[in-house]
Write an enzyme that holds these catalytic residues in place. Sequence first.
Site, PDB file in Angstrom:
ATOM      1  N   GLU A  26       0.821  -1.230   0.000  1.00 53.70           N
ATOM      2  CA  GLU A  26       0.000   0.000   0.000  1.00 53.70           C
ATOM      3  C   GLU A  26       0.849   1.273   0.000  1.00 53.70           C
ATOM      4  O   GLU A  26       2.053   1.228   0.261  1.00 53.70           O
ATOM      5  CB  GLU A  26      -0.961   0.022   1.182  1.00 53.70           C
ATOM      6  CG  GLU A  26      -0.266   0.038   2.525  1.00 53.70           C
ATOM      7  CD  GLU A  26      -1.077   0.709   3.630  1.00 53.70           C
ATOM      8  OE1 GLU A  26      -1.463   1.879   3.445  1.00 53.70           O
ATOM      9  OE2 GLU A  26      -1.289   0.074   4.675  1.00 53.70           O
ATOM     10  N   LYS A  88      -5.358  10.906   1.065  1.00 49.49           N
ATOM     11  CA  LYS A  88      -5.508   9.512   1.501  1.00 49.49           C
ATOM     12  C   LYS A  88      -6.771   8.968   0.845  1.00 49.49           C
ATOM     13  O   LYS A  88      -7.843   9.553   0.950  1.00 49.49           O
ATOM     14  CB  LYS A  88      -5.630   9.516   3.027  1.00 49.49           C
ATOM     15  CG  LYS A  88      -5.960   8.197   3.673  1.00 49.49           C
ATOM     16  CD  LYS A  88      -5.844   8.345   5.196  1.00 49.49           C
ATOM     17  CE  LYS A  88      -6.599   7.282   5.946  1.00 49.49           C
ATOM     18  NZ  LYS A  88      -6.557   7.507   7.413  1.00 49.49           N
ATOM     19  N   VAL A 108      -5.470   0.402   3.173  1.00 50.49           N
ATOM     20  CA  VAL A 108      -5.677  -1.043   3.057  1.00 50.49           C
ATOM     21  C   VAL A 108      -6.909  -1.325   2.189  1.00 50.49           C
ATOM     22  O   VAL A 108      -6.867  -2.158   1.271  1.00 50.49           O
ATOM     23  CB  VAL A 108      -5.814  -1.694   4.453  1.00 50.49           C
ATOM     24  CG1 VAL A 108      -6.330  -3.124   4.355  1.00 50.49           C
ATOM     25  CG2 VAL A 108      -4.474  -1.652   5.187  1.00 50.49           C
ATOM     26  N   ASP A 140     -16.633   5.761  14.467  1.00 52.32           N
ATOM     27  CA  ASP A 140     -15.435   5.717  13.633  1.00 52.32           C
ATOM     28  C   ASP A 140     -14.957   4.267  13.486  1.00 52.32           C
ATOM     29  O   ASP A 140     -14.282   3.724  14.353  1.00 52.32           O
ATOM     30  CB  ASP A 140     -14.333   6.604  14.234  1.00 52.32           C
ATOM     31  CG  ASP A 140     -13.165   6.790  13.279  1.00 52.32           C
ATOM     32  OD1 ASP A 140     -13.059   6.042  12.288  1.00 52.32           O
ATOM     33  OD2 ASP A 140     -12.348   7.710  13.516  1.00 52.32           O
ATOM     34  N   SER A 142     -13.102   1.887  10.564  1.00 48.76           N
ATOM     35  CA  SER A 142     -12.384   1.994   9.282  1.00 48.76           C
ATOM     36  C   SER A 142     -13.076   1.211   8.168  1.00 48.76           C
ATOM     37  O   SER A 142     -13.567   0.095   8.381  1.00 48.76           O
ATOM     38  CB  SER A 142     -10.966   1.467   9.453  1.00 48.76           C
ATOM     39  OG  SER A 142     -10.323   1.440   8.199  1.00 48.76           O
ATOM     40  N   ALA A 143     -13.049   1.803   6.979  1.00 49.53           N
ATOM     41  CA  ALA A 143     -13.566   1.112   5.790  1.00 49.53           C
ATOM     42  C   ALA A 143     -12.730  -0.126   5.463  1.00 49.53           C
ATOM     43  O   ALA A 143     -13.165  -0.983   4.681  1.00 49.53           O
ATOM     44  CB  ALA A 143     -13.578   2.072   4.601  1.00 49.53           C
ATOM     45  N   ASP A 144     -11.550  -0.244   6.077  1.00 52.24           N
ATOM     46  CA  ASP A 144     -10.735  -1.455   5.871  1.00 52.24           C
ATOM     47  C   ASP A 144     -11.512  -2.712   6.268  1.00 52.24           C
ATOM     48  O   ASP A 144     -11.363  -3.770   5.644  1.00 52.24           O
ATOM     49  CB  ASP A 144      -9.451  -1.417   6.725  1.00 52.24           C
ATOM     50  CG  ASP A 144      -8.462  -0.359   6.288  1.00 52.24           C
ATOM     51  OD1 ASP A 144      -8.676   0.293   5.245  1.00 52.24           O
ATOM     52  OD2 ASP A 144      -7.451  -0.173   7.010  1.00 52.24           O
ATOM     53  N   LYS A 161      -3.038  -1.504  15.679  1.00 48.94           N
ATOM     54  CA  LYS A 161      -2.539  -0.726  16.815  1.00 48.94           C
ATOM     55  C   LYS A 161      -3.597  -0.635  17.883  1.00 48.94           C
ATOM     56  O   LYS A 161      -4.785  -0.533  17.581  1.00 48.94           O
ATOM     57  CB  LYS A 161      -2.266   0.702  16.357  1.00 48.94           C
ATOM     58  CG  LYS A 161      -1.063   0.817  15.515  1.00 48.94           C
ATOM     59  CD  LYS A 161      -0.550   2.244  15.575  1.00 48.94           C
ATOM     60  CE  LYS A 161       0.755   2.306  14.844  1.00 48.94           C
ATOM     61  NZ  LYS A 161       0.535   2.266  13.387  1.00 48.94           N
TER      62      LYS A 161
HETATM   63  N1  PSU Z   1      -2.549   1.737  10.748  1.00 45.69           N
HETATM   64  C1  PSU Z   1      -1.220   1.829  10.880  1.00 45.69           C
HETATM   65  N2  PSU Z   1      -0.496   2.473   9.926  1.00 45.69           N
HETATM   66  C2  PSU Z   1      -1.085   3.021   8.827  1.00 45.69           C
HETATM   67  C3  PSU Z   1      -2.497   2.896   8.695  1.00 45.69           C
HETATM   68  C4  PSU Z   1      -3.186   2.245   9.675  1.00 45.69           C
HETATM   69  O1  PSU Z   1      -0.690   1.322  11.843  1.00 45.69           O
HETATM   70  O2  PSU Z   1      -0.405   3.615   7.975  1.00 45.69           O
HETATM   71  C5  PSU Z   1      -3.190   3.430   7.466  1.00 45.69           C
HETATM   72  C6  PSU Z   1      -3.501   2.265   6.518  1.00 45.69           C
HETATM   73  O3  PSU Z   1      -3.389   2.725   5.188  1.00 45.69           O
HETATM   74  C7  PSU Z   1      -4.954   1.965   6.842  1.00 45.69           C
HETATM   75  C8  PSU Z   1      -5.466   3.346   7.127  1.00 45.69           C
HETATM   76  O4  PSU Z   1      -5.646   1.347   5.794  1.00 45.69           O
HETATM   77  O5  PSU Z   1      -4.426   3.995   7.846  1.00 45.69           O
HETATM   78  C9  PSU Z   1      -6.747   3.323   7.942  1.00 45.69           C
HETATM   79  O6  PSU Z   1      -7.236   4.621   8.053  1.00 45.69           O
HETATM   80  P1  PSU Z   1      -8.733   4.882   8.573  1.00 45.69           P
HETATM   81  O7  PSU Z   1      -8.714   4.490  10.031  1.00 45.69           O
HETATM   82  O8  PSU Z   1      -8.946   6.347   8.359  1.00 45.69           O
HETATM   83  O9  PSU Z   1      -9.627   4.011   7.744  1.00 45.69           O
HETATM   84 MN    MN Z   2     -11.918   6.393  10.376  1.00 43.92          MN
END
Ligand code: PSU
Ligand code: MN
Length: 305
Positions: A26, A88, A108, A140, A142-144, A161
């Site tokens: 990524e 992003k 991701v 909140d 994540s879309a992941d 994390k």
């Molecule tokens: N967690 C990490 N390092 C990162 C990310 C997440 O420890 O760099 C990044 C990844 O690209 C992940 C994104 O897909 O943050 C998730 O962001 P959000 O919570 O806004 O969906």
């Molecule tokens: Mn988010």
Amino acid sequence: MKEINIKYSQAVKEALEKGLPVLALESTIIAHGMPYPENVATAIRVEEIAREHGAVPATIAIIGGQLCAGLEKKEIERLGKAGYKVPKVSRRDIPFVMASGGMGATTVASTMIIAAMAGIPVFATGGIGGVHRGAEKTMDVSADLEELARTNVAVVSAGAKSILDLKLTLEYLETKGVPVVGFGTDEFPAFYTRKSGLGVDYRIDDVAYLAKALHLKWSAGIEGGVLVANPIPEAVGMEFEQVEEAIQIAIQDADRLDYEGKRLTPYLLGRIKELTDGKSLEANMQLVFNNVKLGAQLAVAYSKL
Ligand code: PSU
Ligand code: MN
């Protein structure tokens, strides 16, 4: 191999045509996950590690409005240098950043989408997004996680994390039918540390066995990803208590400064690095290298099936 909408590097194109192992990587981790110049050095080293273990690296990003699988060194350098100036890109953002004609750093979720379109079933990164602490109020999530529920790609990460609510993250994945595999561990790893106190669905110690399970899942038409949780190597892992303390402070600071939405994760990462005197950055780099090694081995095993 679908050529529509994707710009392949020469090496990735050739490998896909010949059915050779390719590993997706990524780009949000490059633009937002680490500071310059460590981000660029890490991204380039990551590509070498993939090759050393038999897989062609396909770093995924949007460049000049085009979905790219496989970047040139100078494109990685541009992404890394531009850092937060690069948007992003998660699932929702892809068409808009394409229309802008500019660069985009894929998370991701969006890396999975593009990898699946390109016909690349294995992807390695650092950590995934998940359910944030306090999500019962902020929603909140994540879309992941949704992407893991629907897109057929195996994601190798060091878990997630503990800026996230890991228990809720695992519950969400369970509801969505996403298998969580502990590679060589019974415990779900928490990125900087091997420990979280939480379990995994399957402990697997053998890459060939994992590749076979992936193949059987997708051959049977069972849609969705698989989360492969690979703990940080013992020698570079951090103390659970030290990480937890830094995370507590970072979350309070983020709250006070009103960081939310897509800006939250990068803020927390940067603040944790400051609070741990850079130790978290070193650990972050090492765990990514470790995941890329496993990802490459998995891509190799999968390509033999
Ligand atoms: N967690 C990490 N390092 C990162 C990310 C997440 O420890 O760099 C990044 C990844 O690209 C992940 C994104 O897909 O943050 C998730 O962001 P959000 O919570 O806004 O969906
Ligand atoms: Mn988010």
